[in-house]
Design a protein around this motif. Structure first.
Motif, PDB file in Angstrom:
ATOM      1  N   GLN A  36      -2.776   1.918  -0.732  1.00 43.94           N
ATOM      2  CA  GLN A  36      -2.322   2.754   0.386  1.00 43.94           C
ATOM      3  C   GLN A  36      -3.156   2.527   1.641  1.00 43.94           C
ATOM      4  O   GLN A  36      -2.609   2.457   2.743  1.00 43.94           O
ATOM      5  CB  GLN A  36      -2.378   4.233  -0.014  1.00 43.94           C
ATOM      6  CG  GLN A  36      -1.850   5.163   1.087  1.00 43.94           C
ATOM      7  CD  GLN A  36      -1.348   6.475   0.509  1.00 43.94           C
ATOM      8  OE1 GLN A  36      -0.794   6.517  -0.575  1.00 43.94           O
ATOM      9  NE2 GLN A  36      -1.541   7.557   1.245  1.00 43.94           N
ATOM     10  N   LEU A  37      -4.470   2.410   1.505  1.00 41.58           N
ATOM     11  CA  LEU A  37      -5.328   2.228   2.670  1.00 41.58           C
ATOM     12  C   LEU A  37      -4.984   0.943   3.412  1.00 41.58           C
ATOM     13  O   LEU A  37      -4.856   0.936   4.643  1.00 41.58           O
ATOM     14  CB  LEU A  37      -6.805   2.208   2.252  1.00 41.58           C
ATOM     15  CG  LEU A  37      -7.809   1.968   3.390  1.00 41.58           C
ATOM     16  CD1 LEU A  37      -7.737   3.092   4.422  1.00 41.58           C
ATOM     17  CD2 LEU A  37      -9.230   1.855   2.837  1.00 41.58           C
ATOM     18  N   GLY A  38      -4.817  -0.148   2.659  1.00 36.53           N
ATOM     19  CA  GLY A  38      -4.485  -1.419   3.289  1.00 36.53           C
ATOM     20  C   GLY A  38      -3.173  -1.355   4.030  1.00 36.53           C
ATOM     21  O   GLY A  38      -3.046  -1.864   5.152  1.00 36.53           O
ATOM     22  N   ILE A  95      10.350   2.171   6.439  1.00 44.85           N
ATOM     23  CA  ILE A  95       9.400   1.918   5.354  1.00 44.85           C
ATOM     24  C   ILE A  95      10.074   2.089   3.990  1.00 44.85           C
ATOM     25  O   ILE A  95       9.885   1.272   3.070  1.00 44.85           O
ATOM     26  CB  ILE A  95       8.180   2.845   5.475  1.00 44.85           C
ATOM     27  CG1 ILE A  95       7.364   2.474   6.723  1.00 44.85           C
ATOM     28  CG2 ILE A  95       7.296   2.751   4.236  1.00 44.85           C
ATOM     29  CD1 ILE A  95       6.216   3.419   7.017  1.00 44.85           C
ATOM     30  N   ALA A  96      10.881   3.140   3.844  1.00 42.07           N
ATOM     31  CA  ALA A  96      11.558   3.394   2.568  1.00 42.07           C
ATOM     32  C   ALA A  96      12.570   2.299   2.241  1.00 42.07           C
ATOM     33  O   ALA A  96      12.680   1.860   1.094  1.00 42.07           O
ATOM     34  CB  ALA A  96      12.249   4.754   2.613  1.00 42.07           C
ATOM     35  N   SER A 101       8.184  -3.508   2.394  1.00 47.15           N
ATOM     36  CA  SER A 101       8.497  -4.346   1.225  1.00 47.15           C
ATOM     37  C   SER A 101       7.242  -4.844   0.527  1.00 47.15           C
ATOM     38  O   SER A 101       7.309  -5.334  -0.606  1.00 47.15           O
ATOM     39  CB  SER A 101       9.363  -5.535   1.659  1.00 47.15           C
ATOM     40  OG  SER A 101       8.605  -6.486   2.408  1.00 47.15           O
ATOM     41  N   TYR A 102       6.091  -4.741   1.180  1.00 50.05           N
ATOM     42  CA  TYR A 102       4.824  -5.156   0.587  1.00 50.05           C
ATOM     43  C   TYR A 102       4.085  -3.998  -0.097  1.00 50.05           C
ATOM     44  O   TYR A 102       2.983  -4.173  -0.612  1.00 50.05           O
ATOM     45  CB  TYR A 102       3.890  -5.741   1.654  1.00 50.05           C
ATOM     46  CG  TYR A 102       4.402  -6.988   2.348  1.00 50.05           C
ATOM     47  CD1 TYR A 102       5.171  -7.925   1.681  1.00 50.05           C
ATOM     48  CD2 TYR A 102       4.105  -7.228   3.689  1.00 50.05           C
ATOM     49  CE1 TYR A 102       5.631  -9.067   2.322  1.00 50.05           C
ATOM     50  CE2 TYR A 102       4.559  -8.373   4.342  1.00 50.05           C
ATOM     51  CZ  TYR A 102       5.322  -9.278   3.649  1.00 50.05           C
ATOM     52  OH  TYR A 102       5.789 -10.417   4.292  1.00 50.05           O
ATOM     53  N   VAL A 103       4.673  -2.803  -0.069  1.00 55.81           N
ATOM     54  CA  VAL A 103       4.002  -1.614  -0.605  1.00 55.81           C
ATOM     55  C   VAL A 103       4.273  -1.480  -2.101  1.00 55.81           C
ATOM     56  O   VAL A 103       5.416  -1.568  -2.548  1.00 55.81           O
ATOM     57  CB  VAL A 103       4.479  -0.338   0.123  1.00 55.81           C
ATOM     58  CG1 VAL A 103       3.810   0.907  -0.473  1.00 55.81           C
ATOM     59  CG2 VAL A 103       4.157  -0.429   1.608  1.00 55.81           C
ATOM     60  N   PRO A 108       4.747   0.270  -5.825  1.00 54.15           N
ATOM     61  CA  PRO A 108       5.515   1.451  -6.227  1.00 54.15           C
ATOM     62  C   PRO A 108       4.686   2.729  -6.348  1.00 54.15           C
ATOM     63  O   PRO A 108       5.213   3.829  -6.176  1.00 54.15           O
ATOM     64  CB  PRO A 108       6.099   1.057  -7.603  1.00 54.15           C
ATOM     65  CG  PRO A 108       6.093  -0.438  -7.607  1.00 54.15           C
ATOM     66  CD  PRO A 108       4.896  -0.834  -6.798  1.00 54.15           C
ATOM     67  N   ASP A 109       3.390   2.601  -6.661  1.00 52.59           N
ATOM     68  CA  ASP A 109       2.580   3.792  -6.884  1.00 52.59           C
ATOM     69  C   ASP A 109       2.038   4.407  -5.599  1.00 52.59           C
ATOM     70  O   ASP A 109       1.405   5.464  -5.621  1.00 52.59           O
ATOM     71  CB  ASP A 109       1.417   3.470  -7.827  1.00 52.59           C
ATOM     72  CG  ASP A 109       0.510   2.372  -7.277  1.00 52.59           C
ATOM     73  OD1 ASP A 109       0.944   1.649  -6.360  1.00 52.59           O
ATOM     74  OD2 ASP A 109      -0.630   2.233  -7.768  1.00 52.59           O
ATOM     75  N   VAL A 110       2.279   3.798  -4.447  1.00 49.51           N
ATOM     76  CA  VAL A 110       1.807   4.336  -3.172  1.00 49.51           C
ATOM     77  C   VAL A 110       2.678   5.518  -2.761  1.00 49.51           C
ATOM     78  O   VAL A 110       3.910   5.458  -2.825  1.00 49.51           O
ATOM     79  CB  VAL A 110       1.830   3.256  -2.066  1.00 49.51           C
ATOM     80  CG1 VAL A 110       1.573   3.879  -0.694  1.00 49.51           C
ATOM     81  CG2 VAL A 110       0.797   2.186  -2.361  1.00 49.51           C
ATOM     82  N   ASN A 111       2.051   6.603  -2.352  1.00 50.07           N
ATOM     83  CA  ASN A 111       2.767   7.793  -1.893  1.00 50.07           C
ATOM     84  C   ASN A 111       3.219   7.573  -0.447  1.00 50.07           C
ATOM     85  O   ASN A 111       2.417   7.647   0.481  1.00 50.07           O
ATOM     86  CB  ASN A 111       1.862   9.021  -1.996  1.00 50.07           C
ATOM     87  CG  ASN A 111       2.600  10.320  -1.711  1.00 50.07           C
ATOM     88  OD1 ASN A 111       3.465  10.383  -0.826  1.00 50.07           O
ATOM     89  ND2 ASN A 111       2.279  11.357  -2.457  1.00 50.07           N
ATOM     90  N   LEU A 112       4.501   7.297  -0.259  1.00 47.36           N
ATOM     91  CA  LEU A 112       5.007   7.001   1.084  1.00 47.36           C
ATOM     92  C   LEU A 112       4.931   8.201   2.015  1.00 47.36           C
ATOM     93  O   LEU A 112       4.802   8.039   3.232  1.00 47.36           O
ATOM     94  CB  LEU A 112       6.454   6.502   1.016  1.00 47.36           C
ATOM     95  CG  LEU A 112       6.692   5.110   0.435  1.00 47.36           C
ATOM     96  CD1 LEU A 112       8.143   4.695   0.652  1.00 47.36           C
ATOM     97  CD2 LEU A 112       5.755   4.079   1.049  1.00 47.36           C
ATOM     98  N   ASN A 113       5.032   9.410   1.472  1.00 43.82           N
ATOM     99  CA  ASN A 113       4.952  10.605   2.311  1.00 43.82           C
ATOM    100  C   ASN A 113       3.596  10.699   3.004  1.00 43.82           C
ATOM    101  O   ASN A 113       3.511  10.909   4.213  1.00 43.82           O
ATOM    102  CB  ASN A 113       5.188  11.865   1.471  1.00 43.82           C
ATOM    103  CG  ASN A 113       6.560  11.887   0.840  1.00 43.82           C
ATOM    104  OD1 ASN A 113       7.541  12.210   1.489  1.00 43.82           O
ATOM    105  ND2 ASN A 113       6.642  11.535  -0.450  1.00 43.82           N
TER     106      ASN A 113
END
Length: 463
Positions: free
Chosen positions: A11-13, A63-64, A247-249, A251-256
């Protein structure tokens, strides 16, 4: 679904890279200029409201869509609805056009940073310095090519080893520099020829205080449209960049949380940019200096730095280094968006794709850089302004294509796919989408109307 081999480490990156894309040169000069022009605090209030509504909607959508499809703009829209692939192509063309001139602007900023670092600050404050520089047939080309080369090198090294690695150190440094200059601006004090004392605190209050003098319905609508256009370009939406980054994120990253963090970072830097520029200009130029407009960075600010004395050289160095970081982070994201689409279209590797595109854009940058000298043209644009090659590319991409793309994308998501297409991705892995109801209302009813009005206004139909 085909998984991408490139991705952000976490997430940070992702947040730092996406925030880097959002924090561009527009945050450093266009935001303060509009805030000063459009009633100070009044503009700020309107802008912050739009960040939480309009900006949030478009940023969330891009992003989604990227993470759900695992594709860049062309492939993403084609997967969503094959008949809407044309929207992906239009979206892809925006960074293609922007990339022709973004490195040129980066070259201008780099030139000024070099000027201050080599002790030529006094020369930069001369009335004709900027004009002499951009009309040269060599210097602007050299700096544009250098800036383009650095951008290409970073993208060449990939998502984690290039974009993410650079963003992780560059964005915190940029934030620290902006804070330092902002604090320094508040300490400034100057006595003009009439004996009147101007302070940085007065300039900061001028920046924060809503100016309602002469406010009419038409004037309010113009301020609203200015804030919308600034937000629109600032967040890098509707040009495929956030779709590509999404598309580089993993699945476990919290998009909110990621969307909230990007909003905060981008808006915070924009606000601090106003806090570092408006008080400084106010102290040495008064309210008259606020009308500098697009020439603020390259003409007005060098004069302000010169008026600061020896301290101005140091502040000028910090400012233009900050501007280099902001411009470079955005330039990287623009090129990456093009690279990602081309890799998907032509099924080529990153290194080959970047190499070919680098050659193309080194040539394009040189041509645009010479648009004020050898290739000088003057064209009257539909919105009533006149422009050279750089202005023409900027007008087509920013004033025509981006509002039109945003309009079509809100229709596609809001009415063809329905908002659940994005909401389901935002709630992936049990994540809570707190602004779900707001998103539904914005994407279906409010955003399409706002984008239609912005499109008419930016193309000169509404004037």
């Amino acid at each position: 679904m085909e998984r991408k081999s490139n991705h952000f480490s976490g997430q940070l990156g992702f947040v730092l890279a996406a925030a880097g894309s959002a924090v561009g040169v527009g945050n450093l000069w266009r935001f303060p200029y509009l805030a000063a022009k459009d009633g100070g605090g009044l503009f700020l209030i309107i802008y912050f409201i739009l960040v939480l509504t309009f900006g949030f909607t478009l940023l969330t959508s891009d992003i989604a869509i990227g993470r759900r499809t695992q594709k860049s703009a062309i492939g993403a829209y084609a997967e969503m609805k094959p008949k809407w692939k044309f929207l992906g192509i239009l979206t892809f063309l925006v960074p293609v056009l922007i990339m022709t001139y973004y490195a040129v602007i980066g070259g201008w900023i780099t030139k000024y940073a070099v000027v201050y670092l080599t002790g030529q600050a006094k020369a930069a404050a001369a009335d004709d310095y900027f004009t002499s520089f951009i009309t040269s047939s060599t210097s602007p080309v050299i700096f544009a090519l250098i800036f383009m080369g650095v951008t290409a090198f970073i993208v060449y090294n990939g998502v984690q080893d290039g974009i993410e690695k650079v963003s992780k150190w560059m964005m915190p440094v940029l934030l620290v520099l902006v804070v330092i200059i902002s604090i320094y601006s508040l300490t400034l004090k100057h006595t003009d020829s009439s004996g009147q004392v101007h302070t940085g605190i007065q300039g900061f209050l001028y920046y924060l205080t809503p100016n309602l003098e002469g406010l009419t319905v038409q004037r309010f609508l113009q301020i609203l449209l200015d804030a919308m256009s600034q937000l629109f370009f600032s967040l890098s939406v509707s040009m495929g960049i956030m779709i590509t980054y999404g598309s580089y994120v993993k699945p476990d990253v919290n998009l909110n949380k990621a969307v909230n963090q990007i909003e905060i970072f981008d808006t915070g830097v924009a606000f601090l940019a106003g806090a570092m520029i408006i008080p400084a200009v106010f102290v040495f130029s008064g309210t008259e200096g606020m009308g500098a407009g697009p020439s603020l960075m390259f003409v007005s600010l060098p004069k302000v730095f010169a008026a600061m004395g020896k301290a101005g050289i140091f502040v000028g160095i910090l400012f233009f280094v900050t501007a280099i970081f902001a411009t470079l982070s955005s330039c990287i994201s623009v090129l990456e968006s093009i690279v990602a689409n081309c890799m998907e279209i032509f099924h080529t590797g990153r290194k080959k794709t970047v190499s070919v595109l680098s050659a193309v854009y080194l040539a394009a940058s040189a041509i645009i850089a010479l648009g004020y000298s050898i290739f000088y043209v003057e064209v009257e644009l539909p919105n009533g302004s006149t422009g050279q090659l750089l202005d023409i590319m900027d007008y087509i991409s920013n004033s025509v294509m981006m509002p039109f793309i945003a309009l079509l994308s809100t229709i596609l998501i809001g009415w063809v796919m329905t908002p659940d297409y994005v909401i389901d991705e935002m709630e992936r892995n049990g994540s809570r989408f707190r602004r779900k109801k707001l998103y539904r209302i914005m994407i279906r009813y409010v955003a399409p109307v706002m984008m239609f009005i912005l499109f008419l206004q930016s193309t000169g139909v509404l004037s």
